[in-house]
Motif scaffolding. Structure first.
Motif, PDB file in Angstrom:
ATOM      1  N   GLY A  35       0.740  -1.238   0.096  1.00 45.84           N
ATOM      2  CA  GLY A  35       0.042   0.143  -0.035  1.00 45.84           C
ATOM      3  C   GLY A  35       0.921   1.318   0.136  1.00 45.84           C
ATOM      4  N   LEU A  36       2.027   1.172   0.371  1.00 47.19           N
ATOM      5  CA  LEU A  36       2.862   2.434   0.251  1.00 47.19           C
ATOM      6  C   LEU A  36       3.194   2.869  -0.803  1.00 47.19           C
ATOM      7  N   LEU A  37       3.044   1.960  -1.913  1.00 47.73           N
ATOM      8  CA  LEU A  37       3.204   2.465  -3.361  1.00 47.73           C
ATOM      9  C   LEU A  37       2.168   3.328  -3.906  1.00 47.73           C
ATOM     10  N   GLY A  38       0.948   3.324  -3.314  1.00 48.21           N
ATOM     11  CA  GLY A  38       0.016   4.228  -3.600  1.00 48.21           C
ATOM     12  C   GLY A  38      -0.058   5.336  -2.771  1.00 48.21           C
ATOM     13  N   GLN A  39       0.773   5.593  -1.573  1.00 47.30           N
ATOM     14  CA  GLN A  39       0.717   6.484  -0.735  1.00 47.30           C
ATOM     15  C   GLN A  39       1.879   7.461  -1.417  1.00 47.30           C
ATOM     16  N   LEU A  40       2.817   6.810  -1.834  1.00 45.93           N
ATOM     17  CA  LEU A  40       4.071   7.636  -2.438  1.00 45.93           C
ATOM     18  C   LEU A  40       3.377   8.213  -3.662  1.00 45.93           C
ATOM     19  N   PHE A  41       2.753   7.466  -4.526  1.00 40.49           N
ATOM     20  CA  PHE A  41       2.141   7.975  -5.792  1.00 40.49           C
ATOM     21  C   PHE A  41       1.344   9.392  -5.761  1.00 40.49           C
ATOM     22  N   VAL A  42       0.467   9.124  -4.790  1.00 44.66           N
ATOM     23  CA  VAL A  42      -0.514  10.180  -4.490  1.00 44.66           C
ATOM     24  C   VAL A  42       0.200  11.359  -3.858  1.00 44.66           C
ATOM     25  N   GLY A  43       1.151  11.115  -2.924  1.00 44.66           N
ATOM     26  CA  GLY A  43       1.886  12.151  -2.317  1.00 44.66           C
ATOM     27  C   GLY A  43       2.576  13.322  -3.153  1.00 44.66           C
ATOM     28  N   ALA A  44       3.298  12.341  -4.201  1.00 44.53           N
ATOM     29  CA  ALA A  44       4.285  12.962  -5.267  1.00 44.53           C
ATOM     30  C   ALA A  44       3.328  13.687  -6.212  1.00 44.53           C
ATOM     31  N   LEU A  45       2.240  13.303  -6.648  1.00 44.35           N
ATOM     32  CA  LEU A  45       1.307  14.223  -7.522  1.00 44.35           C
ATOM     33  C   LEU A  45       0.762  15.219  -6.971  1.00 44.35           C
ATOM     34  N   LYS A  46       0.493  15.066  -5.647  1.00 49.10           N
ATOM     35  CA  LYS A  46      -0.109  16.163  -4.925  1.00 49.10           C
ATOM     36  C   LYS A  46       0.921  17.317  -4.617  1.00 49.10           C
ATOM     37  N   GLY A  47       2.163  16.885  -4.357  1.00 50.65           N
ATOM     38  CA  GLY A  47       3.256  17.790  -4.148  1.00 50.65           C
ATOM     39  C   GLY A  47       3.564  18.655  -5.496  1.00 50.65           C
ATOM     40  N   ILE A  48       3.674  17.990  -6.661  1.00 47.01           N
ATOM     41  CA  ILE A  48       3.995  18.674  -7.926  1.00 47.01           C
ATOM     42  C   ILE A  48       2.928  19.569  -8.541  1.00 47.01           C
ATOM     43  N   ALA A  49       1.829  19.029  -8.227  1.00 45.52           N
ATOM     44  CA  ALA A  49       0.535  19.634  -9.117  1.00 45.52           C
ATOM     45  C   ALA A  49       0.321  20.979  -8.879  1.00 45.52           C
ATOM     46  N   PRO A  50       0.360  21.673  -7.721  1.00 47.30           N
ATOM     47  CA  PRO A  50       0.205  23.203  -7.457  1.00 47.30           C
ATOM     48  C   PRO A  50       1.306  23.889  -8.054  1.00 47.30           C
ATOM     49  N   VAL A  51       2.470  23.710  -7.654  1.00 44.09           N
ATOM     50  CA  VAL A  51       3.717  24.291  -8.441  1.00 44.09           C
ATOM     51  C   VAL A  51       3.619  24.281  -9.902  1.00 44.09           C
ATOM     52  N   MET A  52       3.407  23.245 -10.366  1.00 41.84           N
ATOM     53  CA  MET A  52       3.189  22.915 -12.037  1.00 41.84           C
ATOM     54  C   MET A  52       2.154  23.691 -12.579  1.00 41.84           C
ATOM     55  N   VAL A  53       0.987  23.775 -12.000  1.00 44.79           N
ATOM     56  CA  VAL A  53      -0.155  24.764 -12.404  1.00 44.79           C
ATOM     57  C   VAL A  53       0.158  25.916 -12.395  1.00 44.79           C
ATOM     58  N   PHE A  54       0.864  26.560 -11.485  1.00 43.10           N
ATOM     59  CA  PHE A  54       1.161  28.033 -11.331  1.00 43.10           C
ATOM     60  C   PHE A  54       2.062  28.309 -12.470  1.00 43.10           C
ATOM     61  N   PHE A  55       3.014  27.349 -12.706  1.00 44.74           N
ATOM     62  CA  PHE A  55       4.221  28.133 -13.585  1.00 44.74           C
ATOM     63  C   PHE A  55       3.767  27.925 -14.966  1.00 44.74           C
ATOM     64  N   LEU A  56       2.979  26.689 -15.084  1.00 48.51           N
ATOM     65  CA  LEU A  56       2.169  26.640 -16.620  1.00 48.51           C
ATOM     66  C   LEU A  56       1.461  27.673 -17.084  1.00 48.51           C
ATOM     67  N   ILE A  57       0.664  28.085 -16.080  1.00 42.07           N
ATOM     68  CA  ILE A  57      -0.310  29.348 -16.514  1.00 42.07           C
ATOM     69  C   ILE A  57       0.524  30.566 -16.621  1.00 42.07           C
ATOM     70  N   ALA A  58       1.322  30.937 -15.685  1.00 45.91           N
ATOM     71  CA  ALA A  58       2.133  32.124 -15.553  1.00 45.91           C
ATOM     72  C   ALA A  58       2.988  32.296 -16.814  1.00 45.91           C
ATOM     73  N   SER A  59       3.654  31.065 -17.344  1.00 49.64           N
ATOM     74  CA  SER A  59       4.562  31.158 -18.353  1.00 49.64           C
ATOM     75  C   SER A  59       3.565  31.194 -19.802  1.00 49.64           C
ATOM     76  N   ALA A  60       2.463  30.565 -19.862  1.00 50.15           N
ATOM     77  CA  ALA A  60       1.683  30.571 -20.919  1.00 50.15           C
ATOM     78  C   ALA A  60       1.210  32.176 -21.249  1.00 50.15           C
ATOM     79  N   ILE A  61       0.788  32.900 -20.249  1.00 52.85           N
ATOM     80  CA  ILE A  61       0.187  34.273 -20.051  1.00 52.85           C
ATOM     81  C   ILE A  61       1.461  35.072 -20.492  1.00 52.85           C
ATOM     82  N   SER A  62       2.460  34.805 -20.176  1.00 46.79           N
ATOM     83  CA  SER A  62       3.653  35.788 -20.076  1.00 46.79           C
ATOM     84  C   SER A  62       4.182  35.611 -21.714  1.00 46.79           C
ATOM     85  N   GLY A  63       4.009  34.533 -22.258  1.00 50.62           N
ATOM     86  CA  GLY A  63       4.488  34.217 -23.833  1.00 50.62           C
ATOM     87  C   GLY A  63       3.082  34.235 -24.839  1.00 50.62           C
TER      88      GLY A  63
END
Length: 427
Positions: A35-63
């Protein structure tokens, strides 16, 4: 070895992980480390998603290139229309098939006045201007969207080198997210293992009628309402694109249960369709918050089920207000698993239902979430891709350059097959 692993379709790998997780739960129920595999996967996704969304939108609007064909108007209209139509469909389905819940404190009903739409708007605006760092930490996607847009516009005034750095950082974060998603089969294996080992489907079976109503309404919306919207915009057979988006985006989103973390898959799918990057680089991340038809269905159905349980009569004007309120609130729903359930107390307050009762309804939502939230996320994420493509095809037709949708989908499948063959040959 990794190249050979990637040569197999992600969907096939996910299905293998699903079956393997179920078998391991039966054969090795005491091996909690799986079950630790699931926890690691979800944790990694939750960790990267907010930062990624912020920079994706900021970058797209700036260009953003002023005067270019970016299809923003068509995309936003489709997003908002789909969310509102989903709420209408949910209300209609609830009237045709009313569901009563088992609530231990069902006798308590608050006597306060219904919450106004002005208050709803006030809460949404207040939530949008939360501290940007706190928004990223807490995965508040409405605030992330607001600040990413503001900072993106501000970056337009900076040097080209600065905008290039932001764009490269955005690309790097997307690559990290895509790498995490490559290991989705192992994460899903762990998640399925934990679910079956600890709860099975006993809790879901108890609320089978509610699950059927929610899933049935979402299926109707995605397979009937959304295709009608696509047909109205393109005047072409909508089902090749509808079913393709459901397969390419909906299946992975079903298992990740997060529209935000499914963004890299949608971006890659847009690339395979040959869409305009200047458009989809913004519309796909934007859809993680602005396009929430599945969330609107969940909130409307659960709220009306609470009303039916408590014997509250829902008039047509109140149902109409519920649709508008739900559509507005769903737009601000967090792009993480279970985010829409937290809107239910606000919708229940429209009918004078106490917060205690509303939170019991939320609890039921978490019990059936293994199915409800998965299907909801599949609808939300796949429709981000569906409407982004539809908006571009609509604008292309208006400009006198119509696109054959069925051919575009076939070409996208061809690109996928060639990429898989290349990876297999490299392996």
């Amino acid at each position: 070895m990794f190249a050979k692993y990637r040569s197999v379709s992600l969907i096939v790998r996910i299905l293998i992980g699903l079956v393997a997780g179920a078998l391991l739960a039966v054969l090795l129920p005491a091996a909690s480390a799986i079950g630790l595999l699931g926890q690691l996967f979800v944790g990694a996704l939750k960790g990267i998603a907010p930062v990624m969304v912020f920079f994706l939108i900021a970058s797209a609007i700036s260009g953003y290139q002023q005067g270019g064909r970016n299809h923003f108007g068509s995309v936003i209209v489709m997003y908002l229309s789909a969310t509102l139509l989903s709420a209408f469909a949910a209300v209609g389905a609830s009237w045709l098939m009313p569901v009563r819940l088992v609530l231990p404190q069902a006798a308590k009903v608050a006597g306060g006045a219904p919450q106004s739409l002005a208050k709803v708007l006030e809460d949404l605006l207040t939530n949008a201007v939360t501290n940007p760092l706190a928004a990223i930490v807490n995965a508040n996607y409405l605030a992330i969207l607001f600040w990413a847009l503001m900072i993106g516009f501000a970056l337009r005034l900076t040097s080209k080198q600065t905008r290039t750095v932001v764009a490269e950082l955005s690309g790097a974060l997307t690559q990290v997210a895509q790498l995490i998603i490559e290991f989705a089969p192992f994460g899903i294996l762990g998640l399925i293992y934990t679910t079956i080992r600890e709860t099975g489907f006993a809790g879901v079976a108890k609320y089978g009628q509610l699950v059927l109503l929610l899933v049935g309404t979402m299926a109707f919306v995605y397979l009937v309402v959304y295709p009608l919207m696509v047909w109205a915009m393109t005047r072409q057979n909508p089902y090749p694109l509808t079913l393709w988006t459901l397969r390419v985006s909906g299946i992975p989103a079903f298992f990740t249960r997060s529209s935000a973390v499914n963004i890299p898959i949608n971006l890659k799918a847009c690339e395979k369709l040959g869409l305009n990057k200047a458009s989809y680089a913004v519309s796909i991340p934007l859809g993680g918050s602005a396009n929430s038809g599945g969330a609107a269905i969940t909130v409307s159905v659960m709220t009306l089920a609470a009303c039916a349980t408590l014997g509250i009569h829902v008039s047509f004007p109140l149902a109409l207000i519920l649709c508008v309120l739900t559509a507005l609130a769903a737009t601000g729903a967090s792009g993480i698993a279970g985010g829409s359930l937290l809107i239910i107390p606000m919708a229940c307050s429209l009918f004078g239902i106490s917060n205690d009762i509303a939170m019991q309804v939320v609890g039921i939502g978490f019990i059936i979430g293994v199915i409800q939230d998965s299907v909801e996320t599949a609808v939300n994420s796949a429709s981000d891709l569906l409407f982004t493509a539809t908006a571009e095809y609509h604008d292309a037709a208006k400009a006198g350059k119509p696109v054959d949708i069925a051919a575009a989908v076939a070409q996208a499948d061809g690109r996928t097959a060639r990429a898989g063959a290349a990876a297999a040959e490299k392996a």
